[in-house]
Scaffold this motif. Structure first.
Motif, PDB file in Angstrom:
ATOM      1  N   VAL A 503     -15.494  22.464   1.558  1.00 23.42           N
ATOM      2  CA  VAL A 503     -14.647  22.602   0.108  1.00 23.42           C
ATOM      3  C   VAL A 503     -15.325  23.873  -0.492  1.00 23.42           C
ATOM      4  CG1 VAL A 503     -14.137  20.102  -0.104  1.00 23.42           C
ATOM      5  CG2 VAL A 503     -16.381  21.046  -1.049  1.00 23.42           C
ATOM      6  N   VAL A 504     -14.762  24.350  -1.466  1.00 28.42           N
ATOM      7  CA  VAL A 504     -15.251  25.098  -2.411  1.00 28.42           C
ATOM      8  C   VAL A 504     -16.121  24.698  -3.504  1.00 28.42           C
ATOM      9  CG1 VAL A 504     -14.928  27.122  -4.160  1.00 28.42           C
ATOM     10  CG2 VAL A 504     -13.158  26.787  -2.157  1.00 28.42           C
ATOM     11  N   VAL A 505     -15.849  23.640  -4.065  1.00 27.40           N
ATOM     12  CA  VAL A 505     -16.971  22.876  -4.911  1.00 27.40           C
ATOM     13  C   VAL A 505     -17.120  21.668  -4.561  1.00 27.40           C
ATOM     14  CG1 VAL A 505     -17.123  22.307  -7.606  1.00 27.40           C
ATOM     15  CG2 VAL A 505     -15.944  24.322  -7.013  1.00 27.40           C
ATOM     16  N   GLN A 506     -18.236  21.304  -4.406  1.00 25.11           N
ATOM     17  CA  GLN A 506     -18.976  20.003  -4.042  1.00 25.11           C
ATOM     18  C   GLN A 506     -19.658  19.300  -5.156  1.00 25.11           C
ATOM     19  OE1 GLN A 506     -20.983  19.693  -0.320  1.00 25.11           O
ATOM     20  NE2 GLN A 506     -22.302  17.817  -0.886  1.00 25.11           N
ATOM     21  N   THR A 521     -10.277  32.053   0.343  1.00 20.96           N
ATOM     22  CA  THR A 521      -9.487  32.074   1.473  1.00 20.96           C
ATOM     23  C   THR A 521     -10.057  31.380   2.468  1.00 20.96           C
ATOM     24  OG1 THR A 521     -10.590  34.237   2.286  1.00 20.96           O
ATOM     25  CG2 THR A 521      -8.556  34.155   0.918  1.00 20.96           C
ATOM     26  N   GLY A 522      -9.189  30.899   3.654  1.00 16.85           N
ATOM     27  CA  GLY A 522      -9.854  30.133   4.795  1.00 16.85           C
ATOM     28  C   GLY A 522     -10.642  28.755   4.512  1.00 16.85           C
ATOM     29  N   VAL A 523     -10.280  27.917   3.416  1.00 20.45           N
ATOM     30  CA  VAL A 523     -10.823  26.672   2.806  1.00 20.45           C
ATOM     31  C   VAL A 523     -10.703  25.691   4.102  1.00 20.45           C
ATOM     32  CG1 VAL A 523     -11.178  24.935   1.050  1.00 20.45           C
ATOM     33  CG2 VAL A 523     -10.678  27.535   0.543  1.00 20.45           C
ATOM     34  N   GLY A 524     -11.884  25.168   4.504  1.00 18.99           N
ATOM     35  CA  GLY A 524     -11.646  24.220   5.665  1.00 18.99           C
ATOM     36  C   GLY A 524     -10.807  22.758   5.358  1.00 18.99           C
ATOM     37  N   ALA A 525     -11.082  22.057   4.138  1.00 25.10           N
ATOM     38  CA  ALA A 525     -10.615  20.718   3.974  1.00 25.10           C
ATOM     39  C   ALA A 525      -9.925  20.808   2.721  1.00 25.10           C
ATOM     40  CB  ALA A 525     -11.480  19.801   3.964  1.00 25.10           C
ATOM     41  N   ALA A 526     -10.477  21.055   1.575  1.00 25.90           N
ATOM     42  CA  ALA A 526      -9.545  21.056   0.280  1.00 25.90           C
ATOM     43  C   ALA A 526     -10.437  21.729  -0.830  1.00 25.90           C
ATOM     44  CB  ALA A 526      -9.730  19.635  -0.211  1.00 25.90           C
ATOM     45  N   GLY A 527      -9.853  22.132  -1.861  1.00 28.38           N
ATOM     46  CA  GLY A 527     -10.774  22.936  -2.770  1.00 28.38           C
ATOM     47  C   GLY A 527     -11.845  22.277  -3.465  1.00 28.38           C
ATOM     48  N   ILE A 528     -11.646  21.180  -3.865  1.00 25.70           N
ATOM     49  CA  ILE A 528     -12.513  20.303  -4.844  1.00 25.70           C
ATOM     50  C   ILE A 528     -13.028  18.889  -3.917  1.00 25.70           C
ATOM     51  CG2 ILE A 528     -13.217  19.569  -7.029  1.00 25.70           C
ATOM     52  CD1 ILE A 528     -10.917  21.490  -7.833  1.00 25.70           C
ATOM     53  N   TYR A 529     -14.241  19.040  -4.135  1.00 24.92           N
ATOM     54  CA  TYR A 529     -14.907  17.367  -3.726  1.00 24.92           C
ATOM     55  C   TYR A 529     -15.520  17.020  -4.914  1.00 24.92           C
ATOM     56  CZ  TYR A 529     -17.688  13.550  -1.823  1.00 24.92           C
ATOM     57  OH  TYR A 529     -18.249  12.128  -1.549  1.00 24.92           O
ATOM     58  N   ASN A 530     -14.780  15.814  -5.579  1.00 22.96           N
ATOM     59  CA  ASN A 530     -15.226  15.709  -7.106  1.00 22.96           C
ATOM     60  C   ASN A 530     -15.697  14.120  -6.943  1.00 22.96           C
ATOM     61  OD1 ASN A 530     -16.079  15.353  -9.704  1.00 22.96           O
ATOM     62  ND2 ASN A 530     -14.201  16.271 -10.592  1.00 22.96           N
ATOM     63  N   CYS A 531     -16.615  13.547  -6.624  1.00 24.54           N
ATOM     64  CA  CYS A 531     -17.083  12.102  -6.212  1.00 24.54           C
ATOM     65  C   CYS A 531     -18.153  11.951  -6.736  1.00 24.54           C
ATOM     66  CB  CYS A 531     -16.867  11.734  -5.103  1.00 24.54           C
ATOM     67  SG  CYS A 531     -15.179  12.158  -4.279  1.00 24.54           S
ATOM     68  N   GLY A 550      -6.863  29.871  -4.555  1.00 27.68           N
ATOM     69  CA  GLY A 550      -7.001  29.427  -3.195  1.00 27.68           C
ATOM     70  C   GLY A 550      -7.793  28.149  -3.134  1.00 27.68           C
ATOM     71  N   TRP A 551      -8.102  27.418  -4.286  1.00 26.30           N
ATOM     72  CA  TRP A 551      -9.029  26.022  -4.148  1.00 26.30           C
ATOM     73  C   TRP A 551      -8.367  25.204  -5.077  1.00 26.30           C
ATOM     74  CZ3 TRP A 551     -12.564  25.232  -7.973  1.00 26.30           C
ATOM     75  CH2 TRP A 551     -12.694  26.005  -8.973  1.00 26.30           C
ATOM     76  N   SER A 552      -7.132  25.095  -5.186  1.00 24.16           N
ATOM     77  CA  SER A 552      -6.887  23.998  -6.267  1.00 24.16           C
ATOM     78  C   SER A 552      -6.776  22.370  -5.949  1.00 24.16           C
ATOM     79  CB  SER A 552      -5.287  24.516  -6.846  1.00 24.16           C
ATOM     80  OG  SER A 552      -4.461  24.554  -5.793  1.00 24.16           O
ATOM     81  N   THR A 553      -6.767  22.303  -4.550  1.00 24.86           N
ATOM     82  CA  THR A 553      -6.641  20.857  -4.267  1.00 24.86           C
ATOM     83  C   THR A 553      -7.828  20.183  -4.165  1.00 24.86           C
ATOM     84  OG1 THR A 553      -7.239  21.454  -1.839  1.00 24.86           O
ATOM     85  CG2 THR A 553      -4.738  21.436  -2.567  1.00 24.86           C
ATOM     86  N   THR A 554      -7.642  18.766  -4.318  1.00 24.49           N
ATOM     87  CA  THR A 554      -9.038  17.843  -4.400  1.00 24.49           C
ATOM     88  C   THR A 554      -8.939  16.962  -3.157  1.00 24.49           C
ATOM     89  OG1 THR A 554      -8.992  18.058  -6.992  1.00 24.49           O
ATOM     90  CG2 THR A 554      -9.987  16.303  -5.764  1.00 24.49           C
ATOM     91  N   TRP A 555     -10.112  16.666  -2.888  1.00 25.38           N
ATOM     92  CA  TRP A 555     -10.265  15.726  -1.646  1.00 25.38           C
ATOM     93  C   TRP A 555     -10.128  14.457  -2.133  1.00 25.38           C
ATOM     94  CZ3 TRP A 555     -10.619  15.999   3.435  1.00 25.38           C
ATOM     95  CH2 TRP A 555     -10.995  14.878   4.102  1.00 25.38           C
ATOM     96  N   SER A 556      -9.185  13.544  -1.489  1.00 23.53           N
ATOM     97  CA  SER A 556      -8.739  12.554  -2.000  1.00 23.53           C
ATOM     98  C   SER A 556      -9.310  11.334  -1.618  1.00 23.53           C
ATOM     99  CB  SER A 556      -7.179  12.355  -1.522  1.00 23.53           C
ATOM    100  OG  SER A 556      -7.051  12.293  -0.318  1.00 23.53           O
ATOM    101  N   ASP A 557     -10.473  11.113  -0.708  1.00 22.94           N
ATOM    102  CA  ASP A 557     -11.069   9.874  -0.347  1.00 22.94           C
ATOM    103  C   ASP A 557     -12.513   9.806  -0.630  1.00 22.94           C
ATOM    104  OD1 ASP A 557     -11.784   7.498   0.673  1.00 22.94           O
ATOM    105  OD2 ASP A 557     -10.981   8.000   2.776  1.00 22.94           O
ATOM    106  N   CYS A 558     -12.908   9.502  -1.805  1.00 21.53           N
ATOM    107  CA  CYS A 558     -14.218   9.614  -1.900  1.00 21.53           C
ATOM    108  C   CYS A 558     -15.215   8.715  -1.021  1.00 21.53           C
ATOM    109  CB  CYS A 558     -14.688   9.248  -3.329  1.00 21.53           C
ATOM    110  SG  CYS A 558     -14.434  10.334  -4.624  1.00 21.53           S
TER     111      CYS A 558
END
Length: 714
Positions: A503-506, A521-531, A550-558
């Motif tokens: 992710v870009v932001v953990q 660019t080339g983000v591996g999983a999602a833009g943001i992990y917010n847990c 390039g990093w607007s998505t959020t990881w969905s499973d904390c």
């Protein structure tokens, strides 16, 4: 170094200088050019890439190297005019040997010694460490000049040797003795290294007060440390020519200052890390107005461990290699210290650190340094301090327990001075930095801001950052001590993130940061992990200041960590979207905090402030979802009487502008029927932030909820 200096970068297997850009260059201006062994021609075996702690390739530059067995060779194309070479290598534990050297096919009479003596370090008192520090450096003056395009080969003579990188350099001739200086040889020093030169150095220092002690070309053996060093310059003929063999050069708690150490090498015999032993080039104080420049420091515990008065010290143009702990540590009290244009490789702890123990480091900076392969901690670590600058550094290949840069309130000991004022982190380039933390069992980002032992209350300005090929995340915000202290007052402006593994932001702490012009660019999983950790300790607010891409998505499973290259999983349509998400409220009573309503336990509950309707409770789902149904619960115990709560349900996509999803209505909670109520949403509802406003409760003068569950199914 000025804004028009050269930038150091990795390209085509080389550590090279590039043309300057509008922003000041990242990294040191180096007198050598490095070439990766994996980019050279070889009859050996390439190893890596590997990022797993404890493997040889994970500690290599570029996470790759070349393994040679007897008779195998690696041949480099010389990148520049050179007369000297330094090799970073590893041999199996307990073994020693040599490398034959060939120049354009002709074998030299000289060989390069290789040994495991200074490698394979164990630090069992450091939680999470494994045997590490696999590589070492060995150097050779070739005896003649070679030109760009010439070929230099290194051949194993029997011992297995893993070659990592070769540094090619044009070493200047030995400098001449300065007029009026006192030579250590004139006081009895032995330049062959056979005799003990300790007293000769002491006598020369005493005789040269206010002047210069000259260390002529040669090898000098010192058997005990120097002290009482002040108002004097110690100068050699160059770090390839004047060599002092000692593990403890200067050890003193105070000095009146004016000490200048320049242009010689200090090479120690430190084979293990013993933190109670002052096995350092400088241990303590050089005094105000001092400097260290042009040094080659190797096989020590720490290059410089600085305590006491070192006001306005300048440390520049040095090489610090193969230390079992830090390269340099400003251990409190530093004022106006400048550490710039240094090269550090293969440190067994933080390469460069400021640790504000006893009193704060203030108005000090790490600028234009190149750092490679710290193998047990961070490239640069700032532990507390006031008005600190970390600018234009180039950091690559951090390993376990380490980020490229850490801005932290981890105190280790007391008294400690937390971060304060403005912490400026500007113009840094981080390549393959960040690592899996074996203690946390989750990743550490390339650049970490950590409220480990206390809240981050300083202003942290992170600007003009380049993060490339981080194995995990780019920016991490965490409370590493597990206490959930907030990370606040952070501004991230002007970052380029390429090929980050996850992710870009953990974000794992409560707090807030504003992001502007951060492009990924080339983000591996999602833009943001917010847990948040601990769960329900409070949310982390990311403010979009504009210009981000390039990093607007959020990881969905904390409940699961994203793995490098893993796509964001589609939510299970039967999954409770609120579970363990950050929750807040307008008020709460005693231990009945907002997070109790999303902890998955129907027996714990949130209770608002009493006798103060209306009261609101809010949860951040992390991303916008088409929520169709809520299930509201109170504890199922029959000890709870039936009651009706009047609740309005609101939703928002941005956390600021809310609209009603379900209007004010009375919901009946009865233990006889499960003590729960269901709220249905109309189709087309999309929200990220869910808010319940409680206006009345017939059973208690407060809002009460033990679980708020949100589902995608009706």
């Amino acid at each position: 170094m000025s804004a028009t200096g050269a930038v150091v970068a990795l390209a085509a297997g080389m550590l090279v200088t590039l043309a300057p850009s509008a922003h000041a260059a990242a990294g040191a201006t180096l007198p050598f050019t490095s070439v990766e062994a994996e980019s050279a021609s070889t009859t050996g075996t390439k190893t890596g890439p590997d990022y797993a702690q404890g493997t040889l390739a994970s500690e290599a530059s570029g996470r790759q190297a070349v393994r040679l067995t007897s008779g195998q060779r690696v041949e480099f194309t010389v990148p520049r005019a050179s007369n000297a070479v330094n090799i970073s290598y590893s041999v199996p534990d307990g073994q020693s040997g040599s490398l034959n050297v060939y120049v354009n096919g002709t074998r030299l009479a000289k060989t390069l010694p290789v040994t495991s003596k200074y490698s394979y370090v164990d630090t069992p008192w450091i939680t999470g460490s494994k045997t590490h520090h696999f590589f070492d450096d060995t150097r050779l003056l070739l005896g003649s000049n070679v030109q760009a395009g010439d070929k230099i080969a290194f051949e194993s003579t029997g011992t297995q040797v893993t070659v990592d990188v070769a540094d090619f350099e044009q070493v200047a001739p030995a400098a001449s003795q300065p007029a009026g200086s006192v030579s250590v040889v004139s006081k009895g020093a032995d330049p062959t290294g056979t005799g003990d030169s300790t007293q000769a150095f002491r006598d020369a220092i005493a005789a040269a007060q206010g002047g210069t002690v000259w260390i002529p070309p040669g090898d000098y053996r010192i058997t005990s440390s120097l002290s009482g060093v002040q108002n004097v310059t110690l100068q050699g003929a160059g770090s390839w020519h004047s060599v002092v063999r000692t593990s403890r050069f200067i050890d003193q708690s105070s000095s009146s200052g004016g000490v200048h150490l320049k242009d010689f090498a200090v090479i120690g015999e430190v084979t293990e890390r013993v933190d109670s032993s002052p096995d350092n080039f400088v241990n303590g104080s050089l005094g105000p107005g001092s400097s260290v420049s042009g040094m080659w420091l190797q096989h020590l515990k720490v290059g410089l461990w600085l305590t006491g008065n070192n006001d306005n010290l300048v440390v520049e143009n040095n090489r610090i290699l193969d230390t079992t702990a830090d390269g340099l540590n400003l251990n409190g009290s530093a004022k106006g210290v400048r550490v710039r244009n240094n090269f550090l490789r293969n440190q067994g702890d933080d390469a460069l650190a400021m640790w504000s123990l006893n009193s704060p480091d203030t108005n000090s900076s790490f600028e234009n340094n190149t750092i490679s392969q710290p193998n047990l901690a961070n490239g640069i670590a700032i532990y507390g301090g006031t008005d600190i600058v970390v600018r234009n550094n180039f950091i690559s290949d951090t390993n376990a327990l380490g980020s490229g840069i850490a801005i932290s309130n981890q105190k280790f000991l007391d008294p400690f001075s937390p971060l304060s004022g403005t912490i400026t982190v500007d113009g840094n380039t981080l390549v393959r930095t960040g690592a899996m933390n074996p203690n946390w069992q989750h990743p550490m980002g390339a650049l970490r801001v950590d409220s480990y032992d206390s809240a981050i209350n300083a202003t942290v300005d992170i600007t003009n950052t380049t993060i490339t090929d981080s194995p995990y995340s780019a920016f991490e915000f965490v409370s590493g001590g597990g206490h959930g202290y907030p990370v606040s007052h952070v501004n991230v402006t002007g970052a380029t993130v390429k090929n980050t593994g996850t992710v870009v932001v953990q974000a794992e702490a409560q707090g807030a940061a504003t992001f502007r012009d951060v492009n990924a660019t080339g983000v591996g999983a999602a833009g943001i992990y917010n847990c948040p950790y601990p769960a329900n300790s409070g949310g982390f607010a990311l403010t979009d200041g504009g210009g981000n891409s390039g990093w607007s998505t959020t990881w969905s499973d904390c409940s699961n960590w994203p793995q490098p290259g893993q796509s964001n999983p589609d939510p299970d349509p039967n999954r409770n979207l609120t579970k363990n998400r950050p929750a807040t409220a307008t008020g709460s009573q005693d231990v009945y905090t907002p997070g109790k309503a999303v902890d998955g336990d129907a027996n714990s509950y949130w209770e608002s402030a009493n006798n103060a309707f209306p009261q609101s409770w809010t949860v951040d789902l992390g991303s916008s979802y088409a929520v169709r149904r809520l299930v509201l619960k109170l504890p199922p115990s029959s000890a709870w009487s039936a009651r009706t709560q009047t609740i309005t349900v609101l939703g928002s996509t941005d956390g600021s502008n809310y609209s009603a999803v379900a209007g004010s209505q009375g919901y009946r909670f009865d233990p006889a029927t499960g003590n729960s109520a269901t709220v249905s949403f109309p189709s087309g509802t999309s929200l990220r932030y869910l808010r319940l406003t409680v206006n009345a409760n017939t059973g208690w003068p407060a809002g009460q909820l033990s679980e708020v569950e949100a589902y995608l199914t009706s």
